[in-house]
Design a protein around this motif. Sequence first.
Motif, mmCIF file in Angstrom:
data_model
loop_
_atom_site.group_PDB
_atom_site.id
_atom_site.type_symbol
_atom_site.label_atom_id
_atom_site.label_comp_id
_atom_site.label_asym_id
_atom_site.label_seq_id
_atom_site.Cartn_x
_atom_site.Cartn_y
_atom_site.Cartn_z
ATOM 1 N N HIS A 123 0.870 -1.058 0.061
ATOM 2 C CA HIS A 123 0.074 -0.084 0.105
ATOM 3 C C HIS A 123 0.705 1.265 -0.091
ATOM 4 O O HIS A 123 0.580 2.175 -0.703
ATOM 5 C CB HIS A 123 -1.051 -0.091 1.129
ATOM 6 C CG HIS A 123 -2.240 -1.074 0.897
ATOM 7 N ND1 HIS A 123 -3.571 -0.561 0.834
ATOM 8 C CD2 HIS A 123 -2.315 -2.283 0.778
ATOM 9 C CE1 HIS A 123 -4.283 -1.444 0.513
ATOM 10 N NE2 HIS A 123 -3.584 -2.637 0.619
ATOM 11 N N VAL B 44 2.481 1.839 -3.462
ATOM 12 C CA VAL B 44 1.597 2.682 -4.346
ATOM 13 C C VAL B 44 1.097 3.755 -4.044
ATOM 14 O O VAL B 44 1.255 4.719 -4.904
ATOM 15 C CB VAL B 44 0.336 1.571 -4.707
ATOM 16 C CG1 VAL B 44 -0.866 2.182 -5.896
ATOM 17 C CG2 VAL B 44 0.909 0.215 -5.257
ATOM 18 N N LYS B 45 0.645 3.967 -2.799
ATOM 19 C CA LYS B 45 0.209 5.164 -2.346
ATOM 20 C C LYS B 45 1.190 6.577 -2.425
ATOM 21 O O LYS B 45 0.947 7.687 -2.658
ATOM 22 C CB LYS B 45 -0.578 5.253 -1.062
ATOM 23 C CG LYS B 45 -1.797 4.634 -1.065
ATOM 24 C CD LYS B 45 -2.272 4.381 0.351
ATOM 25 C CE LYS B 45 -3.797 3.811 0.242
ATOM 26 N NZ LYS B 45 -4.580 3.666 1.884
ATOM 27 N N SER B 46 2.325 6.250 -2.295
ATOM 28 C CA SER B 46 3.561 7.223 -2.333
ATOM 29 C C SER B 46 3.715 7.996 -3.272
ATOM 30 O O SER B 46 3.810 8.973 -3.268
ATOM 31 C CB SER B 46 4.809 6.690 -1.674
ATOM 32 O OG SER B 46 5.190 5.648 -2.517
ATOM 33 N N VAL B 47 3.408 7.016 -4.442
ATOM 34 C CA VAL B 47 3.470 7.680 -5.736
ATOM 35 C C VAL B 47 2.234 8.463 -6.100
ATOM 36 O O VAL B 47 2.328 9.625 -6.534
ATOM 37 C CB VAL B 47 3.577 6.554 -6.905
ATOM 38 C CG1 VAL B 47 3.457 7.119 -8.312
ATOM 39 C CG2 VAL B 47 4.764 5.883 -6.937
ATOM 40 N N ASP B 48 1.166 7.701 -5.791
ATOM 41 C CA ASP B 48 -0.155 9.053 -5.919
ATOM 42 C C ASP B 48 -0.325 10.261 -5.118
ATOM 43 O O ASP B 48 -0.219 11.187 -5.547
ATOM 44 C CB ASP B 48 -1.324 8.015 -5.233
ATOM 45 C CG ASP B 48 -1.663 6.808 -5.997
ATOM 46 O OD1 ASP B 48 -1.149 6.661 -7.261
ATOM 47 O OD2 ASP B 48 -2.691 6.080 -5.474
ATOM 48 N N GLU B 49 0.454 10.144 -3.863
ATOM 49 C CA GLU B 49 0.415 11.346 -3.066
ATOM 50 C C GLU B 49 1.695 12.455 -3.764
ATOM 51 O O GLU B 49 1.430 13.623 -3.560
ATOM 52 C CB GLU B 49 1.078 10.968 -1.624
ATOM 53 C CG GLU B 49 -0.097 10.260 -0.718
ATOM 54 C CD GLU B 49 0.470 9.609 0.558
ATOM 55 O OE1 GLU B 49 1.748 9.853 0.694
ATOM 56 O OE2 GLU B 49 -0.428 9.175 1.046
ATOM 57 N N TYR B 50 2.633 11.664 -4.142
ATOM 58 C CA TYR B 50 3.585 12.735 -4.904
ATOM 59 C C TYR B 50 2.968 13.329 -6.199
ATOM 60 O O TYR B 50 3.210 14.653 -6.312
ATOM 61 C CB TYR B 50 4.915 11.910 -5.322
ATOM 62 C CG TYR B 50 5.969 12.873 -5.706
ATOM 63 C CD1 TYR B 50 7.000 13.482 -4.796
ATOM 64 C CD2 TYR B 50 6.189 12.923 -7.008
ATOM 65 C CE1 TYR B 50 7.977 14.514 -5.306
ATOM 66 C CE2 TYR B 50 6.893 13.857 -7.725
ATOM 67 C CZ TYR B 50 7.910 14.536 -6.774
ATOM 68 O OH TYR B 50 8.827 15.615 -7.247
ATOM 69 N N ARG B 51 2.353 12.647 -6.742
ATOM 70 C CA ARG B 51 1.855 13.212 -8.024
ATOM 71 C C ARG B 51 0.879 14.316 -7.710
ATOM 72 O O ARG B 51 0.540 15.245 -8.522
ATOM 73 C CB ARG B 51 1.151 12.043 -8.988
ATOM 74 C CG ARG B 51 1.947 11.129 -9.514
ATOM 75 C CD ARG B 51 3.044 11.689 -10.461
ATOM 76 N NE ARG B 51 2.383 12.214 -11.539
ATOM 77 C CZ ARG B 51 2.251 13.404 -12.116
ATOM 78 N NH1 ARG B 51 3.027 14.297 -11.735
ATOM 79 N NH2 ARG B 51 1.592 13.647 -13.319
ATOM 80 N N ARG B 52 -0.058 13.889 -6.635
ATOM 81 C CA ARG B 52 -1.102 15.037 -6.179
ATOM 82 C C ARG B 52 -0.478 16.348 -5.714
ATOM 83 O O ARG B 52 -0.857 17.336 -5.882
ATOM 84 C CB ARG B 52 -1.815 14.415 -5.233
ATOM 85 C CG ARG B 52 -3.053 13.322 -5.685
ATOM 86 C CD ARG B 52 -4.179 13.340 -4.581
ATOM 87 N NE ARG B 52 -3.684 12.643 -3.479
ATOM 88 C CZ ARG B 52 -3.557 11.503 -3.096
ATOM 89 N NH1 ARG B 52 -3.831 10.446 -4.176
ATOM 90 N NH2 ARG B 52 -2.957 10.940 -2.212
ATOM 91 N N GLN C 250 8.911 7.552 -3.575
ATOM 92 C CA GLN C 250 8.734 6.301 -3.055
ATOM 93 C C GLN C 250 9.556 5.447 -2.214
ATOM 94 O O GLN C 250 9.035 4.813 -1.493
ATOM 95 C CB GLN C 250 8.351 5.444 -4.456
ATOM 96 C CG GLN C 250 7.668 4.059 -4.401
ATOM 97 C CD GLN C 250 7.557 3.322 -5.497
ATOM 98 O OE1 GLN C 250 8.720 3.259 -6.206
ATOM 99 N NE2 GLN C 250 6.668 2.955 -5.893
#
Length: 295
Positions: free
Chosen positions: A237, A240-248, A263
Amino acid sequence: MPLVNMKPLLRHAMDNGYAVAAFNLVDYNTVKGMVKAAEGLNAPVICQTSSKTIDYYSHEEIVSWVRTCAENSPVPVVLHLDHCKDIAMIEKCAQTGWTSIMIDASEFPFEENLEMSKRVRDIAEKYNVGMEAELGQIMGVEDDMVVAEEDSVLTDPEDAKKFCDALDLSAFACAVGTAHGFYKGEPVVDFDRIEAINKATNTPMALHGGTGLSDETFAKAIARGSAKVNISTNLKHVFVKSVDEYRRANPDDYEPLRVIDAQYQACKDLFASFIEKFGGKDQAPSFLESLKETA
């Protein structure tokens, strides 16, 4: 330093009241993060692989990643094969450079499980690597293995003693109420069973299903002889979530290395938190000294 055998490491952990954190690697970056987190805390660490991960990459690729990180590090690192049912794959791991292997024949009746585990015991002895085996069925989802709650079977301490006496294991995986994956509701961990099994077997216990357990649960299990604690779902988790958070936070940043580093840092922080939580901090020197004494 070279990769180490899991058997003396877990014996040291059990004898000294801590547990070694075992994480299921995803790629080279997660291996690097595990080892660097362990270095920062002067602690040992176990890098684990699932069969699915080996199929996706290869035995040779994975060994090269872990060896590269371990050989440039002063802390003990184990490369361990997690839940595997394929004896050919198990032997290939031992041949290629894994320093610990696991046979999971827990779905079979006791005698059949023991017979398969003895075959793997021969492999472990042949290649001088550590070995983990499982008795009882741990509920939940581990990669492609699914055990429904109604199909889970808690491990009987008397059966555990017979099993461990016949195998001389580095780690004993058993069902004590934990589950693979995220918990639905409050987990009910049978601490009395953990204590009874460890007293009966005197074998370091591998606590599977670590994601989502409370700090209190970890402490109680480790105090009763759990010397290896597995973390897999939590890592997936964060990965995957670390990339989502960075992109946001950085929607216009298309520099891959910055995304990868974000990440890496998130995963490394996760590894460090569990290593410290399990009591591994500053245990590397004591373990390495114990190896010299027994050499």
